[in-house]
Design an enzyme around this catalytic site. Structure first.
Site, mmCIF file in Angstrom:
data_model
loop_
_atom_site.group_PDB
_atom_site.id
_atom_site.type_symbol
_atom_site.label_atom_id
_atom_site.label_comp_id
_atom_site.label_asym_id
_atom_site.label_seq_id
_atom_site.Cartn_x
_atom_site.Cartn_y
_atom_site.Cartn_z
ATOM 1 N N TYR A 148 112.189 28.102 111.216
ATOM 2 C CA TYR A 148 112.779 29.427 111.311
ATOM 3 C C TYR A 148 113.214 29.721 112.733
ATOM 4 C CZ TYR A 148 114.158 34.300 110.860
ATOM 5 O OH TYR A 148 114.866 35.478 110.987
ATOM 6 N N ASP A 170 126.354 30.492 97.613
ATOM 7 C CA ASP A 170 125.307 29.975 98.173
ATOM 8 C C ASP A 170 125.620 29.092 99.262
ATOM 9 O OD1 ASP A 170 123.191 28.310 98.483
ATOM 10 O OD2 ASP A 170 123.118 27.197 96.639
ATOM 11 N N LYS A 225 117.021 29.717 114.215
ATOM 12 C CA LYS A 225 117.705 30.446 114.709
ATOM 13 C C LYS A 225 118.162 30.064 116.077
ATOM 14 C CE LYS A 225 117.820 33.890 111.882
ATOM 15 N NZ LYS A 225 119.115 34.215 111.141
ATOM 16 N N ASN A 259 125.081 36.197 107.844
ATOM 17 C CA ASN A 259 123.740 36.821 108.079
ATOM 18 C C ASN A 259 122.692 36.207 107.153
ATOM 19 O OD1 ASN A 259 122.058 39.688 108.359
ATOM 20 N ND2 ASN A 259 122.497 39.381 106.281
ATOM 21 N N THR A 261 112.695 44.488 106.299
ATOM 22 C CA THR A 261 113.455 44.616 104.909
ATOM 23 C C THR A 261 112.316 43.698 103.867
ATOM 24 O OG1 THR A 261 114.342 42.160 105.609
ATOM 25 C CG2 THR A 261 115.562 44.188 106.625
ATOM 26 N N ASP A 268 126.720 36.943 98.206
ATOM 27 C CA ASP A 268 125.407 36.779 98.076
ATOM 28 C C ASP A 268 125.145 35.740 96.793
ATOM 29 O OD1 ASP A 268 122.629 38.652 99.155
ATOM 30 O OD2 ASP A 268 122.384 37.261 97.351
#
Length: 251
Positions: free
Chosen positions: A156, A60, A160, A87, A191, A37
């Site tokens: 976005y 990163d 994807k 992810n 989330t 992360d």
């Protein structure tokens, strides 16, 4: 014995959300888990919660030097992964928009993290896995990359869709190296990434109403398919897209 006994898995964006849930499940299935992360504190917290079978790595994904260095450090420390879950990503609520209204900087930032970052993760995962005789790479997709679900989120959705195509291309290119690449498509999953929607009753009702099973997804909903694809049970699965979305993309 767990389904992932003897494997080492790296999960990006695993300080929180889906990534953390998957990393914790992998650990319960017997894997050593690298918590990757860009937020060092979140990575350390997740690794600490899992225990001695977890290793925190600051990464990163939008910075190739950061990705390359992380993989090199893991290899040197004996933590080279044979499973990688790409992810990590962003969704810029209040900034992403329909194409005619989308600022180029928002487009570039989204593509840079989501698509280019996934590419860099995959690139260095493949380099590492080729020297180990193979492995499993799992990408996190989205219904927005498959249908009109993301009409208000051009950057976005495009990122994807690109991830879905990237998975198939890499799967074809490296099948002979025993490297499998698949995509998991969750539904709208609650989330910290989507608090803009989850905190607005009307917006939440509208999106959940488009899920045939009648509820929002949770990070735990995708754990099982991730375990399958990471494990030897998934040894003949590559280049495929696995929707775990409550039926959202069947409409």
């Amino acid at each position: 014995m767990g389904a992932l006994q003897g494997k080492t898995a790296l999960v990006t964006g695993s300080g929180t959300g889906i990534g953390r849930a998957v990393a914790e499940r992998f650990a319960r299935e017997g894997a050593r888990v690298v918590i990757a992360d860009r937020d060092a504190g979140a990575a350390e917290a997740t690794a600490g919660a899992i225990g001695e079978t977890a290793h925190a790595a600051v990464m990163d994904i939008s910075d190739e030097e950061s990705v390359s260095s992380a993989f090199a450090s893991l290899e040197a420390a004996g933590w080279a992964p044979d499973v990688v879950v790409a992810n990590a990503g962003v969704q810029l609520f209040g900034q992403d928009a329909k194409a005619a209204d989308l600022d180029l900087e928002v487009w570039n930032r989204t593509i840079g993290i989501n698509l280019t970052g996934t590419f860099l993760t995959v690139k260095h995962a493949v380099r590492s896995m080729r020297s180990q005789g193979g492995g499993s790479i799992i990408l996190t997709g989205s219904p927005t990359g498959l249908n009109g679900e993301g009409a208000e989120f051009t950057a976005y959705s495009a990122s994807k869709a690109g991830i879905h195509g990237l998975a198939r291309t890499v799967a074809a290119a490296y099948a002979s190296d025993n490297i499998r690449v698949n995509t998991v498509v969750p539904a709208y999953t609650e989330t910290t990434l989507v608090t803009t929607i989850s905190s607005d009753p009307e917006s939440r009702k509208a999106i959940v109403g488009r899920i045939p099973l009648g509820r929002a997804g949770t990070p735990h909903d995708v754990e099982g398919i991730m375990v399958f694809l990471a494990s030897d049970d998934g040894a003949f699965a590559t280049g495929s897209l696995f929707a775990v979305d409550g039926g959202m993309t069947m409409l």
